[in-house]
Design a protein around this motif. Structure first.
Motif, PDB file in Angstrom:
ATOM      1  N   UNK A 170       7.778  58.791 -18.374  1.00 23.88           N
ATOM      2  CA  UNK A 170       8.951  59.314 -17.673  1.00 23.88           C
ATOM      3  C   UNK A 170      10.110  58.332 -17.623  1.00 23.88           C
ATOM      4  N   UNK A 171       9.899  57.168 -18.200  1.00 22.28           N
ATOM      5  CA  UNK A 171      10.951  56.151 -18.220  1.00 22.28           C
ATOM      6  C   UNK A 171      11.426  55.918 -19.645  1.00 22.28           C
ATOM      7  N   UNK A 172      12.730  55.683 -19.799  1.00 22.20           N
ATOM      8  CA  UNK A 172      13.243  55.337 -21.123  1.00 22.20           C
ATOM      9  C   UNK A 172      12.791  53.926 -21.479  1.00 22.20           C
ATOM     10  N   UNK A 173      12.918  53.585 -22.756  1.00 23.81           N
ATOM     11  CA  UNK A 173      12.528  52.250 -23.199  1.00 23.81           C
ATOM     12  C   UNK A 173      13.336  51.187 -22.464  1.00 23.81           C
ATOM     13  N   UNK A 174      14.623  51.419 -22.270  1.00 23.28           N
ATOM     14  CA  UNK A 174      15.465  50.459 -21.553  1.00 23.28           C
ATOM     15  C   UNK A 174      14.958  50.246 -20.132  1.00 23.28           C
ATOM     16  N   UNK A 175      14.566  51.331 -19.453  1.00 22.05           N
ATOM     17  CA  UNK A 175      14.061  51.227 -18.078  1.00 22.05           C
ATOM     18  C   UNK A 175      12.727  50.486 -18.045  1.00 22.05           C
ATOM     19  N   UNK A 176      11.865  50.742 -19.040  1.00 24.01           N
ATOM     20  CA  UNK A 176      10.559  50.076 -19.099  1.00 24.01           C
ATOM     21  C   UNK A 176      10.724  48.577 -19.292  1.00 24.01           C
ATOM     22  N   UNK A 177      11.537  48.197 -20.258  1.00 25.67           N
ATOM     23  CA  UNK A 177      11.707  46.778 -20.579  1.00 25.67           C
ATOM     24  C   UNK A 177      12.410  46.041 -19.450  1.00 25.67           C
ATOM     25  N   UNK A 178      13.337  46.721 -18.753  1.00 21.63           N
ATOM     26  CA  UNK A 178      14.132  46.064 -17.706  1.00 21.63           C
ATOM     27  C   UNK A 178      13.462  46.073 -16.338  1.00 21.63           C
ATOM     28  N   UNK A 179      12.319  46.742 -16.219  1.00 19.23           N
ATOM     29  CA  UNK A 179      11.706  46.927 -14.901  1.00 19.23           C
ATOM     30  C   UNK A 179      11.421  45.595 -14.207  1.00 19.23           C
ATOM     31  N   UNK A 180      10.916  44.616 -14.929  1.00 15.59           N
ATOM     32  CA  UNK A 180      10.611  43.321 -14.327  1.00 15.59           C
ATOM     33  C   UNK A 180      11.841  42.571 -13.866  1.00 15.59           C
ATOM     34  N   UNK A 181      12.977  42.815 -14.533  1.00 16.23           N
ATOM     35  CA  UNK A 181      14.216  42.129 -14.140  1.00 16.23           C
ATOM     36  C   UNK A 181      14.656  42.542 -12.737  1.00 16.23           C
ATOM     37  N   UNK A 182      14.430  43.797 -12.398  1.00 17.21           N
ATOM     38  CA  UNK A 182      14.835  44.279 -11.073  1.00 17.21           C
ATOM     39  C   UNK A 182      14.083  43.554  -9.960  1.00 17.21           C
ATOM     40  N   UNK A 183      12.854  43.101 -10.268  1.00 15.61           N
ATOM     41  CA  UNK A 183      12.032  42.416  -9.255  1.00 15.61           C
ATOM     42  C   UNK A 183      12.315  40.921  -9.245  1.00 15.61           C
ATOM     43  N   UNK A 184      12.362  40.327 -10.428  1.00 16.51           N
ATOM     44  CA  UNK A 184      12.448  38.868 -10.507  1.00 16.51           C
ATOM     45  C   UNK A 184      13.875  38.337 -10.662  1.00 16.51           C
ATOM     46  N   UNK A 185      14.808  39.197 -11.070  1.00 10.85           N
ATOM     47  CA  UNK A 185      16.221  38.790 -11.177  1.00 10.85           C
ATOM     48  C   UNK A 185      17.097  39.888 -10.570  1.00 10.85           C
ATOM     49  N   UNK A 186      16.966  40.132  -9.273  1.00  6.55           N
ATOM     50  CA  UNK A 186      17.683  41.252  -8.650  1.00  6.55           C
ATOM     51  C   UNK A 186      19.198  41.081  -8.639  1.00  6.55           C
ATOM     52  N   UNK A 187      19.691  39.858  -8.854  1.00  3.03           N
ATOM     53  CA  UNK A 187      21.124  39.620  -8.797  1.00  3.03           C
ATOM     54  C   UNK A 187      21.878  39.979 -10.063  1.00  3.03           C
ATOM     55  N   UNK A 188      21.181  40.354 -11.127  1.00  4.28           N
ATOM     56  CA  UNK A 188      21.852  40.694 -12.380  1.00  4.28           C
ATOM     57  C   UNK A 188      22.636  41.997 -12.256  1.00  4.28           C
ATOM     58  N   UNK A 189      23.807  42.031 -12.901  1.00  4.66           N
ATOM     59  CA  UNK A 189      24.565  43.278 -12.954  1.00  4.66           C
ATOM     60  C   UNK A 189      23.926  44.217 -13.976  1.00  4.66           C
ATOM     61  N   UNK A 190      24.341  45.476 -13.956  1.00  9.63           N
ATOM     62  CA  UNK A 190      23.802  46.451 -14.899  1.00  9.63           C
ATOM     63  C   UNK A 190      24.097  46.041 -16.333  1.00  9.63           C
ATOM     64  N   UNK A 191      25.298  45.493 -16.574  1.00  5.85           N
ATOM     65  CA  UNK A 191      25.671  45.044 -17.916  1.00  5.85           C
ATOM     66  C   UNK A 191      24.808  43.863 -18.359  1.00  5.85           C
ATOM     67  N   UNK A 192      24.530  42.945 -17.438  1.00  4.11           N
ATOM     68  CA  UNK A 192      23.695  41.784 -17.773  1.00  4.11           C
ATOM     69  C   UNK A 192      22.253  42.210 -18.088  1.00  4.11           C
ATOM     70  N   UNK A 193      21.735  43.161 -17.301  1.00  6.57           N
ATOM     71  CA  UNK A 193      20.379  43.667 -17.576  1.00  6.57           C
ATOM     72  C   UNK A 193      20.329  44.323 -18.948  1.00  6.57           C
ATOM     73  N   UNK A 194      21.340  45.138 -19.254  1.00  6.20           N
ATOM     74  CA  UNK A 194      21.350  45.836 -20.539  1.00  6.20           C
ATOM     75  C   UNK A 194      21.443  44.838 -21.693  1.00  6.20           C
ATOM     76  N   UNK A 195      22.212  43.781 -21.516  1.00  7.78           N
ATOM     77  CA  UNK A 195      22.325  42.757 -22.567  1.00  7.78           C
ATOM     78  C   UNK A 195      20.979  42.086 -22.811  1.00  7.78           C
ATOM     79  N   UNK A 196      20.227  41.821 -21.735  1.00 11.84           N
ATOM     80  CA  UNK A 196      18.908  41.198 -21.900  1.00 11.84           C
ATOM     81  C   UNK A 196      17.932  42.153 -22.576  1.00 11.84           C
TER      82      UNK A 196
END
Length: 542
Positions: free
Chosen positions: A380-406
């Protein structure tokens, strides 16, 4: 039906899937025959149409989303595509049985092993519950389940992956079918049990005159086990013929590439004085065995029994052993994902006994890539959401653009097109899904990665690609791997050191080069002999 008439004849078969108003071909006009007592293997890359072709025989595709634009499937002269539901029900699990690749999704988690093996015997043979239970014990023993009577009341989650696969095999063979469809039946099994299961199938084939349609990515097994081979790519059969001809004189360029593909070992100077990243001493994981009305503890399953291990920075420690030997349990215990006893030190800090919150800072540094790329990614999650899921927990300060770049950088690192990041897992092949799982682990820039059978569900070409990818990532980031596998060729290509496990204990360990060249333990010798032996399967060999 004459002696020359095929038991199964697939003629000009096509399979199409309709999605979002569009129809796409998964199988394109394939034809093959299987006679009684014959084994036909279908090989090819992930997504080539192997399993779809097999599922068509038993009409197990998701109809009406799936359709057959052309072709016939004749079983004993009857067209199964044209057969009604009542006729198909008489065939399924009786005259034709199937062993699926992933037993955890095929076995009912709410029913005991005994109930599930006995069910086809009751439905198709009319046996009483008591007679079916006795037959279930016999079959579980024949496929190599230790203490089969004691396992009857166990549930699937209480067995190892290899043990669950053996249960699936027992269920499929219990009614002694005319045709057995085996879809990657040995994927979860270690090489010694593979040899036992293949020998068992050969014995039953001789005894019953049973035909086998064998789907696998393991070319070593095909060479030892099959009579004829079909090579599939992009939904088409590009080459077929006797095993000897295909292996020794392949004609199609894809077949030639498939035969040549194999994980290769590259010598590199892993620093023997590098700091220890992960260490455990006298580690124990014992699971209580409870019986009776009051569920009293009557014993323990010693999954990990007093193991000491140390993994140095930048090294790969390979862990091998039979199914149920405790390989995965050891890995999960080191990552504190299951309870254990004994000190564990990660990056110089004791982590045994730490609570959930105290462990969180360590989680970014320790990641895991699981065996099954189909079950480990949320549909139910896109590939971008799957790969970025850990960033939301361990790097919560990233902007949406920064997460997408990673995410874009992580997907590029594992060889995937970043433009596909908004698609969903079902739109990717098995090899691509495993790359997504690796990207999810690597995006957090960990120091230590547990790789739990990361190549077992992949074809040979993709296996070699994934091994090369893991090696490149390790060199680039100085990663430390704990590599769990029953595929000794893959382990030998990647590991610096090796541990051989049996029954929850270490029976041999040391530098991989030394252990592979001159194993000392009898079990290790038997394991390696089964892995690298290409002689034909026979019951005497197992």
């Amino acid at each position: 039906m004459t002696a020359d008439t095929p038991l199964l004849s697939v003629q000009d078969l096509s399979v199409a899937f309709r999605q979002g108003g569009r129809e796409s071909l998964a199988v394109d006009r394939i034809s093959f025959d299987i006679h009684r007592g014959e084994t036909l293997a279908i090989v090819g890359e992930s997504g080539s149409g192997k399993s779809v072709s097999a599922l068509s025989v038993m009409k197990l595709l998701p109809y009406p989303a799936a359709s057959h634009p052309s072709g016939r499937i004749l079983f004993k002269g009857e067209d199964l595509i044209a057969a009604d539901d009542a006729a198909i029900r008489k065939v399924r699990g009786n005259a034709v049985s199937i062993i699926f690749q992933e037993p955890m999704t095929s076995l009912n988690p709410l029913h005991t092993i005994g109930q599930q093996v006995a069910e086809p015997l009751i439905l198709h043979r009319g046996l009483s519950a008591e007679a079916a239970r006795a037959k279930a014990v016999d079959w579980l023993g024949r496929v190599g389940i230790a203490d089969p009577e004691g396992r009857l009341d166990a549930y699937p989650h209480q067995l190892s992956g290899g043990q669950r696969q053996r249960v699936m095999i027992a269920m499929a063979l219990a009614n002694e079918p005319d045709l057995l469809i085996a879809d990657e039946p040995t994927t979860a099994l270690d090489v010694t049990v593979q040899a036992q299961i293949l020998a068992l199938l050969k014995d039953l084939q001789r005894e019953l005159g049973m035909a086998i349609l064998f789907i696998t990515h393991d070319l070593g097994i095909v060479r030892r086990f099959a009579d004829r081979v079909c090579v599939m790519r992009h939904g088409r059969i590009v080459e077929q013929g006797p095993v000897v001809d295909i292996f020794e004189r392949p004609q199609d360029p894809y077949t030639i590439a498939l035969m040549a593909a194999e994980p290769r070992r590259e010598t590199r100077a892993a620093d023997p004085a590098a700091p220890v990243i992960m260490q455990a001493d006298d580690l124990r994981v014992w699971f209580p065995v409870k019986r009776g009305l009051l569920r009293r503890t009557v014993g323990h399953i010693k999954a990990v029994d007093g193991i000491s291990v140390a993994v140095r920075e930048g090294h790969t420690l390979g862990i091998v052993g039979e199914s149920g030997s405790g390989k995965t349990t050891l890995g999960l215990a080191l990552l504190r994902l299951i309870s254990s006893e004994g000190p564990i030190v990660f990056m110089g800090r004791p982590i045994q006994g730490l609570g959930f919150k105290a462990m969180r800072p360590n989680r970014r540094q320790m990641q895991v890539v699981f065996q099954d790329p189909y079950g480990s990614l949320s549909p139910r999650m896109s590939v971008a959401e799957i790969v970025a899921e850990g960033l939301a927990i361990h790097h919560p300060g990233l902007t949406e653009e920064e997460r997408d770049a990673r995410v874009i950088a992580a997907l590029s690192d594992v060889g995937l097109d970043p433009e596909t990041r908004h698609r969903y897992p079902h739109e990717f092949s098995g090899g691509q899904r495993q790359r997504i799982a690796i990207a999810r682990a690597m995006i957090l820039e960990p120091s230590f990665v547990l790789l739990d059978e990361p190549t077992s569900a992949l074809d040979r070409i993709v296996q070699a690609q994934i091994v090369d990818l893991l090696r490149d990532l390790q060199a680039k980031r100085n990663l430390t791997y704990l590599f769990i596998s029953h595929d000794l060729k893959v382990v030998s290509a990647l590991a610096d050191d090796i541990i051989v496990m049996k029954g929850g204990k270490v029976v041999e360990q040391g530098p991989a080069e030394r252990v592979f060249k001159a194993p000392e333990n009898d079990y290790t010798k038997a394991l390696f002999a089964a892995a690298f032996d290409l002689a034909p399967v026979s019951s005497e060999r197992a």
